[in-house]
Design an enzyme around this catalytic site. Structure first.
Site, PDB file in Angstrom:
ATOM      1  N   ASP A  55     -67.285  27.584  65.359  1.00 29.87           N
ATOM      2  CA  ASP A  55     -67.182  28.597  66.363  1.00 29.87           C
ATOM      3  C   ASP A  55     -66.836  27.992  67.977  1.00 29.87           C
ATOM      4  O   ASP A  55     -67.187  28.833  68.947  1.00 29.87           O
ATOM      5  CB  ASP A  55     -68.102  29.681  66.398  1.00 29.87           C
ATOM      6  N   GLU A  56     -66.653  26.815  68.012  1.00 31.67           N
ATOM      7  CA  GLU A  56     -66.527  26.214  69.426  1.00 31.67           C
ATOM      8  C   GLU A  56     -65.506  24.907  69.646  1.00 31.67           C
ATOM      9  O   GLU A  56     -65.166  24.313  68.656  1.00 31.67           O
ATOM     10  CB  GLU A  56     -67.921  25.669  69.812  1.00 31.67           C
TER      11      GLU A  56
END
Length: 309
Positions: A55-56
């Site tokens: 998620d990054e």
């Protein structure tokens, strides 16, 4: 968080700190599916996408598919697309380099958008505590504070000898960051060395059928990843953590494959070499290693082991 519950602490510790804690069982297959949607959006905007986790990621949007001149406008449009596609919010940091963008991305979570324009960098740095520096965790921060270094910008004026005494070789990394300097480029794709998943269970698993089912699902997930990446794996590894937190791994290497049934069978064979089913299990994991693009490629020659401490 007010009870002291943080990420990466053992579940038993979290429940002890907060007995009323609501525990939601993770669904890593769903997380990966949504992550793929988000990264597809990133890559439609710019090919310069450096994944950091599910998620990054870092994006270099100097040139972008929308022809937007301002990074803030790109970030806002990406956030809108993520929400429209997945229903999720996302936080973004827009800055001249990775170090500043990373800090900015966490500044107004959730659903934040923080912009550090070049002319505002110094003012922003003046506000930051020393533990905002990349690589400065609680232990290093306490060492720096023991030398009277509370603010990030104080790193600039500390005598080099004192800084080295406090943090060792990390001093050479922290000094340019304290000036807001970070010249690392966005690297679009690092060659993957392994992939897998693991799950910590709300209640210990004791039934062998359930344990085998979990291992099979994780093995199939790893095989699906190999399909998607068009890679083959020579090594399958499983991880088992028992109820007393004893953790063991078992690995097996053979001909490179991405055949789902082959990987499942290898993972289950490794499971049979553990005490799972005889001892309650707290965590299970399956991963694939020694990745190659050609299933017929020769295995690399063994390399001498090097001692690390």
């Amino acid at each position: 968080r007010q009870f002291g519950v943080r990420s990466a602490i053992p579940m038993s510790r979290a429940v002890h700190l907060c007995p009323a804690l609501v525990i939601v069982r993770p669904n890593f297959q769903q997380y990966r599916a949504v992550s793929n949607q988000v990264f597809d959006i990133f890559r439609r905007v710019t090919p310069l996408v450096e994944p950091m986790s599910l998620d990054e990621a870092y994006l270099d949007v100097t040139e972008n598919a929308w022809g937007e001149a301002l990074g803030m406008a790109v970030a806002r449009r990406i956030k809108d697309e993520i929400r429209a596609t997945t229903g999720l919010t996302a936080s973004a940091g827009v800055a001249p380099n990775k170090f500043l963008a990373k800090i900015a991305s966490g500044w107004q979570k959730p659903d934040g958008l923080t912009v550090i324009a070049p002319e505002r960098v110094e003012r922003f740095l003046q506000r930051l505590p020393v533990d905002a520096l990349w690589g400065v965790g609680p232990v290093t921060a306490s060492k720096l504070r023991a030398h009277g270094i509370e603010k990030l910008v104080q790193i600039r004026t500390v005598e080099p000898r004192i800084l080295r005494e406090a943090v060792g070789s990390l001093a050479e990394w922290l000094t340019p960051l304290a000036h807001g300097i970070d010249d690392r480029p966005v690297i679009p794709e690092r060659e993957p060395k392994s992939s897998g998943s693991e799950n910590t269970y709300e209640q210990d698993l004791s039934g062998m059928d359930e344990i085998r089912s979990e291992i099979e699902a994780m093995a199939r997930s790893a095989a699906t990843w190999l399909d998607r990446k068009q890679l083959y794996a020579r090594t399958v590894t499983i991880k088992v953590r028992y109820h007393d937190f004893t953790t063991i791994t078992r690995s097996q290497s053979a001909a490179a494959t991405r055949d789902h049934e082959n990987i499942v069978l290898r993972a289950l064979a490794l499971l049979a070499k553990t005490d799972a089913g005889r001892r309650p299990v707290r965590l299970l994991g399956v991963s694939v290693h020694n990745l190659v693009e050609d299933a017929d490629a020769e295995a690399p020659a063994p390399q001498p082991a090097l001692p690390f401490s």
